[in-house]
Motif scaffolding. Structure first.
Motif, PDB file in Angstrom:
ATOM      1  N   LEU A   1       0.853  -1.179   0.000  1.00 41.04           N
ATOM      2  CA  LEU A   1       0.000   0.000   0.000  1.00 41.04           C
ATOM      3  C   LEU A   1       0.889   1.229   0.000  1.00 41.04           C
ATOM      4  O   LEU A   1       1.796   1.339   0.824  1.00 41.04           O
ATOM      5  CB  LEU A   1      -0.897   0.044   1.241  1.00 41.04           C
ATOM      6  N   ARG A   2       0.634   2.143  -0.915  1.00 40.01           N
ATOM      7  CA  ARG A   2       1.323   3.433  -0.925  1.00 40.01           C
ATOM      8  C   ARG A   2       0.326   4.466  -0.419  1.00 40.01           C
ATOM      9  O   ARG A   2      -0.758   4.606  -0.980  1.00 40.01           O
ATOM     10  CB  ARG A   2       1.806   3.804  -2.319  1.00 40.01           C
ATOM     11  N   ILE A   3       0.715   5.151   0.628  1.00 39.77           N
ATOM     12  CA  ILE A   3      -0.153   6.143   1.251  1.00 39.77           C
ATOM     13  C   ILE A   3       0.486   7.509   1.085  1.00 39.77           C
ATOM     14  O   ILE A   3       1.645   7.713   1.480  1.00 39.77           O
ATOM     15  CB  ILE A   3      -0.376   5.825   2.735  1.00 39.77           C
ATOM     16  N   ALA A   4      -0.246   8.441   0.487  1.00 44.97           N
ATOM     17  CA  ALA A   4       0.237   9.799   0.265  1.00 44.97           C
ATOM     18  C   ALA A   4      -0.248  10.699   1.390  1.00 44.97           C
ATOM     19  O   ALA A   4      -1.377  10.565   1.862  1.00 44.97           O
ATOM     20  CB  ALA A   4      -0.258  10.316  -1.078  1.00 44.97           C
ATOM     21  N   PHE A   5       0.623  11.623   1.801  1.00 43.76           N
ATOM     22  CA  PHE A   5       0.287  12.620   2.821  1.00 43.76           C
ATOM     23  C   PHE A   5       0.252  13.986   2.154  1.00 43.76           C
ATOM     24  O   PHE A   5       1.275  14.474   1.686  1.00 43.76           O
ATOM     25  CB  PHE A   5       1.329  12.663   3.938  1.00 43.76           C
ATOM     26  N   GLY A   6      -0.890  14.619   2.114  1.00 44.33           N
ATOM     27  CA  GLY A   6      -0.989  15.958   1.537  1.00 44.33           C
ATOM     28  C   GLY A   6      -0.666  15.977   0.063  1.00 44.33           C
ATOM     29  O   GLY A   6      -0.805  14.978  -0.640  1.00 44.33           O
ATOM     30  N   THR A   7      -0.187  17.123  -0.424  1.00 46.61           N
ATOM     31  CA  THR A   7       0.099  17.290  -1.846  1.00 46.61           C
ATOM     32  C   THR A   7       1.580  17.504  -2.131  1.00 46.61           C
ATOM     33  O   THR A   7       1.957  17.745  -3.265  1.00 46.61           O
ATOM     34  CB  THR A   7      -0.682  18.495  -2.407  1.00 46.61           C
ATOM     35  N   ALA A   8       2.432  17.412  -1.112  1.00 49.45           N
ATOM     36  CA  ALA A   8       3.855  17.694  -1.292  1.00 49.45           C
ATOM     37  C   ALA A   8       4.663  16.483  -1.748  1.00 49.45           C
ATOM     38  O   ALA A   8       5.882  16.528  -1.784  1.00 49.45           O
ATOM     39  CB  ALA A   8       4.440  18.241   0.014  1.00 49.45           C
ATOM     40  N   GLY A   9       3.992  15.389  -2.085  1.00 44.49           N
ATOM     41  CA  GLY A   9       4.714  14.191  -2.517  1.00 44.49           C
ATOM     42  C   GLY A   9       5.238  13.361  -1.367  1.00 44.49           C
ATOM     43  O   GLY A   9       6.021  12.447  -1.555  1.00 44.49           O
ATOM     44  N   ASP A  10       4.824  13.670  -0.153  1.00 37.86           N
ATOM     45  CA  ASP A  10       5.258  12.928   1.019  1.00 37.86           C
ATOM     46  C   ASP A  10       4.354  11.718   1.208  1.00 37.86           C
ATOM     47  O   ASP A  10       3.213  11.710   0.760  1.00 37.86           O
ATOM     48  CB  ASP A  10       5.178  13.832   2.248  1.00 37.86           C
ATOM     49  N   GLY A  11       4.855  10.690   1.886  1.00 41.05           N
ATOM     50  CA  GLY A  11       4.052   9.518   2.148  1.00 41.05           C
ATOM     51  C   GLY A  11       4.901   8.330   2.539  1.00 41.05           C
ATOM     52  O   GLY A  11       6.102   8.463   2.748  1.00 41.05           O
ATOM     53  N   VAL A  12       4.261   7.182   2.649  1.00 41.43           N
ATOM     54  CA  VAL A  12       4.959   5.949   3.014  1.00 41.43           C
ATOM     55  C   VAL A  12       4.457   4.803   2.146  1.00 41.43           C
ATOM     56  O   VAL A  12       3.359   4.860   1.590  1.00 41.43           O
ATOM     57  CB  VAL A  12       4.753   5.575   4.505  1.00 41.43           C
ATOM     58  N   THR A  13       5.278   3.791   2.053  1.00 43.43           N
ATOM     59  CA  THR A  13       4.896   2.541   1.410  1.00 43.43           C
ATOM     60  C   THR A  13       4.886   1.471   2.489  1.00 43.43           C
ATOM     61  O   THR A  13       5.877   1.300   3.202  1.00 43.43           O
ATOM     62  CB  THR A  13       5.891   2.156   0.301  1.00 43.43           C
ATOM     63  N   LEU A  14       3.767   0.798   2.629  1.00 40.14           N
ATOM     64  CA  LEU A  14       3.637  -0.260   3.619  1.00 40.14           C
ATOM     65  C   LEU A  14       3.566  -1.597   2.908  1.00 40.14           C
ATOM     66  O   LEU A  14       2.841  -1.738   1.925  1.00 40.14           O
ATOM     67  CB  LEU A  14       2.365  -0.056   4.448  1.00 40.14           C
ATOM     68  N   THR A  15       4.302  -2.580   3.399  1.00 42.42           N
ATOM     69  CA  THR A  15       4.227  -3.929   2.847  1.00 42.42           C
ATOM     70  C   THR A  15       3.681  -4.861   3.929  1.00 42.42           C
ATOM     71  O   THR A  15       3.967  -4.688   5.113  1.00 42.42           O
ATOM     72  CB  THR A  15       5.604  -4.437   2.363  1.00 42.42           C
ATOM     73  N   PHE A  16       2.886  -5.814   3.498  1.00 48.38           N
ATOM     74  CA  PHE A  16       2.249  -6.773   4.386  1.00 48.38           C
ATOM     75  C   PHE A  16       2.584  -8.176   3.905  1.00 48.38           C
ATOM     76  O   PHE A  16       2.390  -8.481   2.731  1.00 48.38           O
ATOM     77  CB  PHE A  16       0.724  -6.603   4.348  1.00 48.38           C
ATOM     78  N   PRO A  17       3.052  -9.065   4.802  1.00 55.36           N
ATOM     79  CA  PRO A  17       3.291 -10.451   4.392  1.00 55.36           C
ATOM     80  C   PRO A  17       1.962 -11.146   4.090  1.00 55.36           C
ATOM     81  O   PRO A  17       0.892 -10.651   4.414  1.00 55.36           O
ATOM     82  CB  PRO A  17       3.984 -11.069   5.601  1.00 55.36           C
ATOM     83  N   ARG A  18       2.053 -12.300   3.477  1.00 54.08           N
ATOM     84  CA  ARG A  18       0.863 -13.054   3.066  1.00 54.08           C
ATOM     85  C   ARG A  18      -0.133 -13.253   4.212  1.00 54.08           C
ATOM     86  O   ARG A  18      -1.335 -13.133   4.026  1.00 54.08           O
ATOM     87  CB  ARG A  18       1.304 -14.401   2.494  1.00 54.08           C
ATOM     88  N   VAL A  19       0.374 -13.536   5.410  1.00 51.57           N
ATOM     89  CA  VAL A  19      -0.515 -13.795   6.545  1.00 51.57           C
ATOM     90  C   VAL A  19      -1.299 -12.548   6.963  1.00 51.57           C
ATOM     91  O   VAL A  19      -2.319 -12.661   7.643  1.00 51.57           O
ATOM     92  CB  VAL A  19       0.246 -14.374   7.764  1.00 51.57           C
ATOM     93  N   ASP A  20      -0.842 -11.379   6.568  1.00 53.64           N
ATOM     94  CA  ASP A  20      -1.526 -10.121   6.914  1.00 53.64           C
ATOM     95  C   ASP A  20      -2.283  -9.516   5.743  1.00 53.64           C
ATOM     96  O   ASP A  20      -2.644  -8.332   5.774  1.00 53.64           O
ATOM     97  CB  ASP A  20      -0.514  -9.098   7.440  1.00 53.64           C
ATOM     98  N   LYS A  21      -2.566 -10.294   4.718  1.00 53.06           N
ATOM     99  CA  LYS A  21      -3.252  -9.772   3.541  1.00 53.06           C
ATOM    100  C   LYS A  21      -4.611  -9.171   3.902  1.00 53.06           C
ATOM    101  O   LYS A  21      -4.986  -8.118   3.391  1.00 53.06           O
ATOM    102  CB  LYS A  21      -3.417 -10.869   2.487  1.00 53.06           C
ATOM    103  N   LYS A  22      -5.346  -9.811   4.804  1.00 50.22           N
ATOM    104  CA  LYS A  22      -6.663  -9.282   5.204  1.00 50.22           C
ATOM    105  C   LYS A  22      -6.518  -7.922   5.881  1.00 50.22           C
ATOM    106  O   LYS A  22      -7.357  -7.043   5.712  1.00 50.22           O
ATOM    107  CB  LYS A  22      -7.388 -10.271   6.106  1.00 50.22           C
ATOM    108  N   ASN A  23      -5.439  -7.725   6.647  1.00 51.58           N
ATOM    109  CA  ASN A  23      -5.198  -6.421   7.271  1.00 51.58           C
ATOM    110  C   ASN A  23      -4.879  -5.362   6.215  1.00 51.58           C
ATOM    111  O   ASN A  23      -5.315  -4.218   6.335  1.00 51.58           O
ATOM    112  CB  ASN A  23      -4.064  -6.510   8.284  1.00 51.58           C
TER     113      ASN A  23
END
Length: 98
Positions: free
Chosen positions: A62-84
């Motif tokens: 999941l890539r999550i953007a914060f505001g409009t300045a191009g800031d944000g984070v990329t979150l990775t989830f292992p297979r066991v956390d796919k539902k999360n």
């Protein structure tokens, strides 16, 4: 790319918990035993958060953007956390206003 202080703290901490409320997105550290740690790594007001990309698979991303300045984070989830990952992506989809 992380330009804000919250973004830098999030980038330095590999494993974390994400809490979604009606007002904000809160990031907490993960303890050695796997639970949420004390203290807040960062928080972003909900109106500044957008789901930029979601890829579900063996490893979900999941890539999550914060505001409009191009800031944000990329979150990775292992297979066991796919539902999360799916639940977080669904929570971040904007609600249409009438």
């Amino acid at each position: 790319m992380c330009r804000s202080p919250a973004g830098h703290a999030l980038a330095r901490t590999k494993k974390q918990f994400v809490v979604v409320t009606a007002r904000r997105l809160i990031f907490l550290p993960q303890t050695f035993l796997g639970g949420p740690g004390s203290g807040v790594l960062g928080e972003v007001p909900r109106e500044q958060v957008a789901l930029a990309e979601a890829k579900m698979g063996i490893v979900s991303l999941l890539r999550i953007a914060f505001g409009t300045a191009g800031d944000g984070v990329t979150l990775t989830f292992p297979r066991v956390d796919k539902k999360n990952a799916e639940a977080l992506a669904a929570a971040l989809v904007p609600v249409p206003t009438a």
